[in-house]
Design a protein around this motif. Structure first.
Motif, PDB file in Angstrom:
ATOM      1  N   CYS A 239      10.474 -32.950  60.283  1.00  7.37           N
ATOM      2  CA  CYS A 239       9.244 -33.602  59.797  1.00  7.37           C
ATOM      3  C   CYS A 239       8.128 -32.610  59.476  1.00  7.37           C
ATOM      4  CB  CYS A 239       8.765 -34.643  60.801  1.00  7.37           C
ATOM      5  SG  CYS A 239       9.738 -36.159  60.797  1.00  7.37           S
ATOM      6  N   PRO A 240       7.813 -31.662  60.364  1.00  8.24           N
ATOM      7  CA  PRO A 240       6.726 -30.730  60.048  1.00  8.24           C
ATOM      8  C   PRO A 240       6.933 -29.930  58.765  1.00  8.24           C
ATOM      9  CG  PRO A 240       7.197 -30.673  62.387  1.00  8.24           C
ATOM     10  CD  PRO A 240       8.282 -31.488  61.757  1.00  8.24           C
ATOM     11  N   PRO A 241       8.134 -29.346  58.501  1.00  9.07           N
ATOM     12  CA  PRO A 241       8.284 -28.632  57.233  1.00  9.07           C
ATOM     13  C   PRO A 241       8.051 -29.517  56.006  1.00  9.07           C
ATOM     14  CG  PRO A 241      10.048 -28.038  58.718  1.00  9.07           C
ATOM     15  CD  PRO A 241       9.322 -29.174  59.367  1.00  9.07           C
ATOM     16  N   ALA A 242       8.459 -30.800  56.093  1.00  5.23           N
ATOM     17  CA  ALA A 242       8.234 -31.695  54.957  1.00  5.23           C
ATOM     18  C   ALA A 242       6.745 -31.938  54.727  1.00  5.23           C
ATOM     19  CB  ALA A 242       8.964 -33.021  55.196  1.00  5.23           C
ATOM     20  N   LEU A 243       6.002 -32.213  55.792  1.00  5.00           N
ATOM     21  CA  LEU A 243       4.570 -32.467  55.674  1.00  5.00           C
ATOM     22  C   LEU A 243       3.811 -31.208  55.265  1.00  5.00           C
ATOM     23  CD1 LEU A 243       4.078 -34.734  58.811  1.00  5.00           C
ATOM     24  CD2 LEU A 243       3.925 -35.461  56.427  1.00  5.00           C
ATOM     25  N   VAL A 244       4.099 -30.098  55.933  1.00  9.41           N
ATOM     26  CA  VAL A 244       3.405 -28.843  55.622  1.00  9.41           C
ATOM     27  C   VAL A 244       3.797 -28.357  54.230  1.00  9.41           C
ATOM     28  CG1 VAL A 244       3.097 -26.439  56.317  1.00  9.41           C
ATOM     29  CG2 VAL A 244       3.213 -28.225  58.044  1.00  9.41           C
ATOM     30  N   GLY A 245       5.065 -28.525  53.851  1.00  7.30           N
ATOM     31  CA  GLY A 245       5.498 -28.110  52.520  1.00  7.30           C
ATOM     32  C   GLY A 245       4.766 -28.851  51.416  1.00  7.30           C
ATOM     33  N   SER A 246       4.520 -30.147  51.622  1.00  7.82           N
ATOM     34  CA  SER A 246       3.756 -30.910  50.626  1.00  7.82           C
ATOM     35  C   SER A 246       2.332 -30.388  50.521  1.00  7.82           C
ATOM     36  CB  SER A 246       3.748 -32.391  51.012  1.00  7.82           C
ATOM     37  OG  SER A 246       5.061 -32.903  51.085  1.00  7.82           O
TER      38      SER A 246
END
Length: 316
Positions: free
Chosen positions: A153-160
């Motif tokens: 979840c964090p990589p998806a949110l931070v990546g956006s």
């Protein structure tokens, strides 16, 4: 304001460290080696000792792995910049792409660690308040699901957030930082609709990956303390002994985040003096060093099961 065409950023925070650059380089090299060796040793102990194959120790190993990865993201770059600064009189520059890459990796790992602390609080909550159903509730499938949730979840949110930040036109190329995070680029971005959208999404992502797990940690340990008030003294003492190291690590992350927010506020505030900028740079440096050193010390020395197994491994 006119958009800047520069493709690199100047890390002015490192200029504050120039007088003690070589001394700080040796200190950071020692700290990095300590973090790598201690984290690797504790992870090896948890993996190799079957008695530690329990949910709590799995989450501890995951937190230590995140700490090891984060230190490998920050320390080598800082060491190289300090060495470059000592050999060259010019400022330290970093490309926008490299800055965004470091920002993505650092914040994804940091957010993942916060979520892992939330999962660890859930594990302790189930263990103390529902001891009879604990093995069913915290099954290997549940632990694996929580780990994947905390790591994906964090990589998806931070990546956006990083994708939005990369589209910002820059109006400046100097930042009062010693390493990169998304706010580094946002702070020099030109004001406008895209900047407001990026800041709003960044706040939304921060709430999801920091404040929600943090609130759950506070609720869980508060509930555990409440339960201990109505149990026997021996039960309460044992429960608190298992929770204190996790609470200490959570407070460490919380204070480090507060230091980072203080750094941003002081270094970018209107009329910030040279002394205040130096204080902010010191706070930013402590934000890097304290969590990575604190974690292996707490889990290696204060968690009795790990300490005992660590001693057995070292004796062999």
């Amino acid at each position: 304001m006119n958009s800047s065409s520069s493709s690199s950023l100047v890390l002015l925070g490192l200029e504050q460290l120039r007088p003690v650059g070589w001394l700080l380089l040796l200190l950071l090299l020692f700290v990095w080696l300590f973090v790598v060796l201690s984290d690797s040793l504790l992870i090896f102990v948890i993996i190799s000792r079957r008695v530690l194959h329990k949910p709590m120790f799995v989450f501890i190993a995951a937190v230590l792995a995140n700490s090891l990865i984060a230190s490998s993201i920050v320390y080598p770059k800082l060491l190289r910049d300090l060495g470059q600064m000592g050999l060259s009189p010019g400022p330290v520059r970093v490309s926008v792409g490299a800055c965004l890459t470091q920002a993505f990796m650092l914040h994804a790992i940091g957010s993942s660690s916060f979520m892992l602390l939330g999962a660890m609080a859930l594990d302790r909550y189930m263990s103390i308040t529902c001891p009879l159903q604990y093995t069913v509730l915290m099954s290997p499938h549940c632990v694996l699901t929580l780990l994947l949730l905390c790591w994906l979840c964090p990589p998806a949110l931070v990546g956006s957030a990083i994708a939005l930040t990369s589209r910002l036109p820059l109006c400046s190329s100097t930042v009062q930082r010693i390493y990169c995070d998304p706010y580094t680029v946002i702070s020099v971005g030109c004001p406008g609709a895209m900047a407001r959208l990026t800041a709003a999404y960044g706040l939304f992502a921060m709430v999801l990956v920091l404040f929600v797990p943090g609130s759950f940690v506070v609720f869980s340990y508060g509930r555990i303390l409440w339960v201990c008030l109505f149990r026997s003294r021996s039960f309460s003492r044992k429960a608190l002994q298992t929770c204190v190291p996790h609470i200490a690590v959570f407070l460490n992350y919380l204070l480090s985040t507060a230091f980072d927010l203080l750094h941003r506020r002081v270094s970018t505030g209107a009329g910030a003096s040279h002394a205040m900028e130096g204080l902010a740079t010191a706070a930013s440096l402590l934000t890097v060093m304290i969590p990575t050193v604190f974690n292996p010390l707490v889990y290696g020395l204060k968690v009795s099961e790990i300490y005992q197994q660590l001693g057995a491994v070292l004796q062999r």
